[in-house]
Scaffold this active site. Structure first.
Site, PDB file in Angstrom:
ATOM      1  CG  ASN A   1      40.646  33.817  40.097  1.00 56.52           C
ATOM      2  OD1 ASN A   1      40.422  33.653  41.438  1.00 56.52           O
ATOM      3  ND2 ASN A   1      40.884  34.886  39.668  1.00 56.52           N
TER       4      ASN A   1
ATOM      5  NE  ARG B   1      42.599  35.366  43.836  1.00 54.29           N
ATOM      6  CZ  ARG B   1      41.684  35.893  44.415  1.00 54.29           C
ATOM      7  NH1 ARG B   1      40.470  35.417  44.122  1.00 54.29           N
ATOM      8  NH2 ARG B   1      41.891  36.822  45.195  1.00 54.29           N
TER       9      ARG B   1
ATOM     10  CG  HIS C   1      42.444  41.259  45.682  1.00 59.22           C
ATOM     11  ND1 HIS C   1      41.822  42.092  46.608  1.00 59.22           N
ATOM     12  CD2 HIS C   1      41.622  39.982  45.715  1.00 59.22           C
ATOM     13  CE1 HIS C   1      40.621  41.641  46.820  1.00 59.22           C
ATOM     14  NE2 HIS C   1      40.576  40.478  46.360  1.00 59.22           N
TER      15      HIS C   1
ATOM     16  CG  LEU D   1      36.717  48.843  44.126  1.00 56.34           C
ATOM     17  CD1 LEU D   1      35.792  50.165  43.779  1.00 56.34           C
ATOM     18  CD2 LEU D   1      37.044  48.774  45.606  1.00 56.34           C
TER      19      LEU D   1
ATOM     20  N   GLY E   1      35.343  40.965  47.253  1.00 54.49           N
ATOM     21  CA  GLY E   1      36.824  41.132  48.090  1.00 54.49           C
ATOM     22  C   GLY E   1      37.218  42.507  47.569  1.00 54.49           C
TER      23      GLY E   1
ATOM     24  NE  ARG F   1      36.089  39.112  52.272  1.00 57.57           N
ATOM     25  CZ  ARG F   1      36.892  38.786  51.419  1.00 57.57           C
ATOM     26  NH1 ARG F   1      38.179  39.035  51.540  1.00 57.57           N
ATOM     27  NH2 ARG F   1      36.489  38.533  50.036  1.00 57.57           N
TER      28      ARG F   1
ATOM     29  CG  ASP G   1      25.818  40.795  43.432  1.00 62.70           C
ATOM     30  OD1 ASP G   1      25.458  41.727  42.883  1.00 62.70           O
ATOM     31  OD2 ASP G   1      26.526  39.718  42.937  1.00 62.70           O
TER      32      ASP G   1
ATOM     33  N   GLY H   1      35.210  43.244  39.326  1.00 63.79           N
ATOM     34  CA  GLY H   1      33.756  43.656  38.564  1.00 63.79           C
ATOM     35  C   GLY H   1      32.973  44.801  39.176  1.00 63.79           C
TER      36      GLY H   1
ATOM     37  CD  GLU I   1      37.206  45.042  35.067  1.00 66.26           C
ATOM     38  OE1 GLU I   1      36.501  44.515  34.175  1.00 66.26           O
ATOM     39  OE2 GLU I   1      38.068  44.254  35.549  1.00 66.26           O
ATOM     40  CG  ASN I   2      31.328  45.696  35.097  1.00 68.60           C
ATOM     41  OD1 ASN I   2      31.535  45.920  33.903  1.00 68.60           O
ATOM     42  ND2 ASN I   2      31.835  44.557  35.618  1.00 68.60           N
TER      43      ASN I   2
ATOM     44  CD  GLU J   1      42.083  38.349  39.707  1.00 70.23           C
ATOM     45  OE1 GLU J   1      42.844  38.150  40.919  1.00 70.23           O
ATOM     46  OE2 GLU J   1      40.914  38.527  39.816  1.00 70.23           O
TER      47      GLU J   1
END
Length: 394
Positions: free
Chosen positions: A7, A90, A179, A205, A208, A237, A278, A326, A329-330, A380
């Site tokens: 991926n 992917r 996605h 989230l 991208g 973006r 990041d 990422g 979830e976190n 994924e």
């Protein structure tokens, strides 16, 4: 059957080696922050975990590193590349050419290349992954799974732009959606958890970002469109922007069209607002009182909240929102920002539950919340492996 999943994202490579159809995971890992001096390399098996930090300049170097770890004499998991029956890739943009998973040949690769301009941060990385995998895993079937496939159910009134009809009929200019493997996977997990075909908004989230309105298990609207560049604010973006800004930059500020494209895709979003791409860095700076980072996070959440409102209208109701990928979830911080002042939509966040970290699906809403707030870890790689296996069996 051993299937390797690759991926390749805009700034990361996730990989997983699985045995299908038993769903046994032999190893898993990722390389993120590609292009930075502090790239993270993770390789996990049942008995070993390797975590390293060093520069990974591009996806080709990253993929070669993955192959070396798989074949490592001491900690690797295969003795020969011939053990791998298939490599599932992917691919972000399938355009109008691909609505299903396909075996890769030269024609498929050419079509993926033709779509570079529509997904310039992704399709080149996806094709690079395919080319490197063909060299390293030469005896394996190479299979492409497209992000756009899940969104083929979006109705015409939602996928068609208000531009001359010939641009759709002759040039296929329309909303495609992205996605898809993630939105499909987490929505199916949520439907099973809720035990009904609910009205769901999935919020993916990561570097991208995108959102999908899902009704009866099918995508009916999506924030990204012709390319994976509009909608929410992302790592680099801009997301949605008035198109007249582009013409202003070209006509009045002297930028070329290519320069504007590069600015909107690679220098905007959270990077343009804060100097960081990041979210971990941005949150750390926000905690120190960095006003740019605080505002950028608020802007990000504001746009997500607006989309929840519009998609609730499109669905004529809301049973659940799902945070995944990422950041989703976190980051308890981002989830809190999104769910603040959303009681009109029946969304109430439980502060304590929101702080819990888990790899399992979980509810983080209060008992009084009319809409469920779910955190569903995406997979994924599993979704891709399953589609690869199904294709090979058929």
């Amino acid at each position: 059957m051993k299937i390797l999943i690759i991926n390749s994202g805009s700034s990361s490579i996730k990989y997983q080696l699985m045995v299908m159809p038993t769903n046994e995971v032999i190893c898993t890992g990722m390389i993120d922050r590609i292009g930075l001096e502090t790239s993270n390399v993770i390789f996990k098996t049942a008995t070993n975990t390797i975590e390293e930090t060093f520069p990974i300049a591009n996806h080709k170097i990253g993929l070669q590193k993955v192959a070396n770890m798989l074949l490592d004499a001491d900690k690797g998991v295969i003795k020969s590349t011939s053990e791998i029956a298939a490599v599932g890739h992917r691919v972000v943009h399938g355009g109008s050419a691909f609505s299903d998973t396909v075996k890769i040949d030269e024609k498929v690769k050419l079509k993926i290349k033709e779509l570079f301009e529509l997904a310039p941060l992704h399709n080149p990385a996806n094709l690079e992954g395919i080319n490197v995998a063909e060299e390293i895993f030469s005896s394996a079937e190479q299979i492409a799974v497209f992000d756009t496939a899940f969104h083929q159910t979006i109705p015409e009134l939602a996928y068609k732009y208000a531009i001359p009809n010939y641009l759709l009929t002759e040039h296929k200019v329309r909303v495609y959606g992205f996605h898809g493997t993630s939105h499909k996977y987490v929505s199916e997990k949520a439907i099973a958890h809720l035990e009904k075909n609910a009205k769901i908004i999935t919020i993916h989230l990561g570097n991208g970002c995108s959102m999908t309105a899902i009704k009866d298990g099918k995508s009916i609207d999506h924030t990204m469109g012709f390319s994976p560049s509009n909608g929410l604010i992302m790592g680099t973006r801009s997301g949605d922007i008035d198109q007249s800004v582009i013409f202003y930059m070209v006509k009045n500020l002297g930028y070329t069209a290519d320069e504007v494209n590069s600015i909107l895709l690679k220098q905007s979003g959270m990077l343009g607002l804060t100097g960081y791409s990041d979210l971990r860095d941005i949150e750390a700076e926000a905690e120190k009182g960095n006003k740019d980072c605080i505002l950028a996070l608020q802007m990000n959440a504001y746009r997500i909240r607006k989309t929840i409102g519009s998609y609730t209208a499109a669905l004529n109701g809301l049973d659940a929102i799902i945070f995944t990928a990422g950041i989703g979830e976190n980051s308890s911080y981002v989830r809190k920002l999104v769910c603040t002042d959303m009681d009109y939509f029946g969304i109430e966040l439980d502060e304590e539950k929101n702080q819990i970290r888990s790899k399992e699906i979980r509810e983080i809403n209060t008992p009084n919340s009319k809409a469920k707030v779910l955190v569903v870890p995406t997979d994924e790689e599993y979704e891709i492996a399953n589609q690869v296996y199904q294709l090979l069996q058929s």
